[in-house]
Design a protein around this motif. Structure first.
Motif, PDB file in Angstrom:
ATOM      1  N   THR A 134      20.002 -27.166  -8.285  1.00 16.77           N
ATOM      2  CA  THR A 134      18.823 -27.966  -7.954  1.00 16.77           C
ATOM      3  C   THR A 134      18.845 -28.366  -6.485  1.00 16.77           C
ATOM      4  N   ALA A 135      19.999 -28.812  -6.005  1.00 15.83           N
ATOM      5  CA  ALA A 135      20.111 -29.240  -4.609  1.00 15.83           C
ATOM      6  C   ALA A 135      19.855 -28.075  -3.659  1.00 15.83           C
ATOM      7  N   LEU A 136      20.487 -26.938  -3.934  1.00 13.40           N
ATOM      8  CA  LEU A 136      20.302 -25.777  -3.071  1.00 13.40           C
ATOM      9  C   LEU A 136      18.864 -25.258  -3.112  1.00 13.40           C
ATOM     10  N   ASN A 137      18.273 -25.197  -4.305  1.00 20.80           N
ATOM     11  CA  ASN A 137      16.901 -24.708  -4.405  1.00 20.80           C
ATOM     12  C   ASN A 137      15.953 -25.526  -3.539  1.00 20.80           C
ATOM     13  N   LEU A 138      16.089 -26.845  -3.608  1.00 21.25           N
ATOM     14  CA  LEU A 138      15.214 -27.705  -2.814  1.00 21.25           C
ATOM     15  C   LEU A 138      15.454 -27.511  -1.323  1.00 21.25           C
ATOM     16  N   ALA A 139      16.712 -27.530  -0.913  1.00 18.69           N
ATOM     17  CA  ALA A 139      17.013 -27.403   0.511  1.00 18.69           C
ATOM     18  C   ALA A 139      16.630 -26.027   1.052  1.00 18.69           C
TER      19      ALA A 139
ATOM     20  N   TRP B   4      13.925 -32.556 -12.391  1.00 16.43           N
ATOM     21  CA  TRP B   4      14.336 -31.218 -11.971  1.00 16.43           C
ATOM     22  C   TRP B   4      15.793 -30.952 -12.333  1.00 16.43           C
ATOM     23  N   LEU B   5      16.634 -31.987 -12.232  1.00 14.62           N
ATOM     24  CA  LEU B   5      18.013 -31.839 -12.686  1.00 14.62           C
ATOM     25  C   LEU B   5      18.058 -31.568 -14.189  1.00 14.62           C
ATOM     26  N   GLN B   6      17.283 -32.336 -14.926  1.00 14.25           N
ATOM     27  CA  GLN B   6      17.284 -32.183 -16.375  1.00 14.25           C
ATOM     28  C   GLN B   6      16.749 -30.815 -16.794  1.00 14.25           C
ATOM     29  N   GLU B   7      15.765 -30.300 -16.050  1.00 13.73           N
ATOM     30  CA  GLU B   7      15.228 -28.970 -16.338  1.00 13.73           C
ATOM     31  C   GLU B   7      16.331 -27.919 -16.321  1.00 13.73           C
ATOM     32  N   ASP B   8      17.270 -28.050 -15.382  1.00 17.38           N
ATOM     33  CA  ASP B   8      18.330 -27.058 -15.231  1.00 17.38           C
ATOM     34  C   ASP B   8      19.485 -27.313 -16.205  1.00 17.38           C
ATOM     35  N   ILE B   9      19.833 -28.579 -16.399  1.00 13.52           N
ATOM     36  CA  ILE B   9      21.003 -28.906 -17.220  1.00 13.52           C
ATOM     37  C   ILE B   9      20.696 -28.774 -18.707  1.00 13.52           C
ATOM     38  N   GLY B  10      19.467 -29.102 -19.095  1.00 19.68           N
ATOM     39  CA  GLY B  10      19.101 -29.003 -20.504  1.00 19.68           C
ATOM     40  C   GLY B  10      19.988 -29.850 -21.392  1.00 19.68           C
ATOM     41  N   ARG B  11      20.565 -29.232 -22.416  1.00 26.46           N
ATOM     42  CA  ARG B  11      21.418 -29.969 -23.365  1.00 26.46           C
ATOM     43  C   ARG B  11      22.852 -30.119 -22.867  1.00 26.46           C
ATOM     44  N   GLY B  12      23.137 -29.580 -21.697  1.00 30.24           N
ATOM     45  CA  GLY B  12      24.479 -29.713 -21.140  1.00 30.24           C
ATOM     46  C   GLY B  12      24.936 -28.430 -20.491  1.00 30.24           C
ATOM     47  N   ASP B  13      25.746 -28.550 -19.451  1.00 31.03           N
ATOM     48  CA  ASP B  13      26.233 -27.391 -18.701  1.00 31.03           C
ATOM     49  C   ASP B  13      27.384 -26.740 -19.457  1.00 31.03           C
TER      50      ASP B  13
END
Length: 284
Positions: free
Chosen positions: A102-107, A19-28
């Motif tokens: 990712t953290a906020l979405n889950l919480a 899920w982290l990788q889904e958001d970060i992709g190739r880099g922030d």
């Protein structure tokens, strides 16, 4: 409200990485705007509710910064109020920003479920009737969504098809009736397995108990019908049989609780809840 602890299994840890990788992709790309170095941030609640998701957060932030630290100020299952500070987190600034969504979405998702569950549980307070969830969950999130139900004071129904056999309309039709369906399951299931029958008529409910069902799910019966039916079903056997109602509208919970049921199951906390609004702010 306390709940059975959440275990971060290897499978769940890998989901969090994905899920982290889904958001970060190739880099922030936004990271270039940040000054290098460590910084602190805090979370606040922007609405009243029940918090859930704390055990996930340390892992999420540490995955991007192994030296990150999360100080939880509330526990899962705690009621929170608008403006309340929920946690402090310290990490590299780039890691904080990259993990934030990712953290906020889950919480927020899990806290929304816990909040919705707690409101329904409050309607049943003092009745002795428990509120259970269902298998109507988001694919990939079942373990977490069912954990959130527990944090809101509910209980879990089947986690999956291998927990217990629930025989529904299609099973009964293809098996040739209630007794035949139960016999077929009993012949192949491990001896501790429970068999539950979903009954749409009083005749099906009676047949299920007479054939040895461990539980009967009374689907879309009115409270008035159950006031008469539940005592009749209890009188059919001296062994314990769990009587459960489904298809219940939230505004009718108290009426159903007065019928003598053991459980009311509903998908509403998962399928109809809103996310609890939370926010992360850099600390000065």
């Amino acid at each position: 409200m306390s709940a059975a602890p959440l275990t971060l299994t290897p499978a769940l840890q890998q989901q969090l990485r994905d899920w982290l990788q889904e958001d970060i992709g190739r880099g922030d790309l936004s990271a270039a705007a940040l000054r290098p170095g460590r910084c602190r941030a805090h979370w606040i609640s922007k609405a009243p509710g029940v918090f859930c998701g704390g055990p996930l957060l340390d892992f999420v932030f540490r995955e991007l910064d192994p030296k990150a630290s999360v100080e939880l100020l509330v526990a899962d299952g705690d009621a929170v109020t608008p403006g309340q500070c929920l946690l402090n987190v310290e990490a590299e600034a780039a890691a904080l920003v990259a993990a934030e969504r990712t953290a906020l979405n889950l919480a927020m998702r899990l806290s929304g479920i816990a909040t919705a569950t707690s409101r329904l549980v409050a309607e049943l307070e003092g009745s002795g009737v428990r509120l259970a969830d269902t298998r109507k969950t988001t694919p990939g999130l079942r373990v977490l969504e069912k954990y959130a139900v527990r944090c809101g004071g509910g209980v879990n129904h089947r986690l999956g098809l291998d927990d217990a056999a629930m025989l529904k309309e299609n099973h009964l039709a293809w098996a040739g009736g209630v007794a035949a369906a139960i016999a077929a399951v009993r012949s192949g299931a491990p001896w501790p397995a429970r068999v539950i029958v979903e009954a749409e008529t009083s005749a099906e409910a009676q047949a299920a108990i007479e054939a040895g069902a461990d539980g009967v799910l009374l689907d879309e019966f009115s409270p008035e019908a159950l006031l008469e039916l539940v005592p009749q079903l209890r009188a059919l056997t001296s062994r314990p049989v769990v009587l459960e109602a489904s298809g219940v509208q939230p505004e009718q919970l108290r009426a159903y609780a007065a019928t003598g049921l053991d459980l009311i199951s509903t998908s509403a906390p998962v399928t109809r809840s809103s996310w609890l609004d939370l926010s992360m702010r850099f600390s000065s």
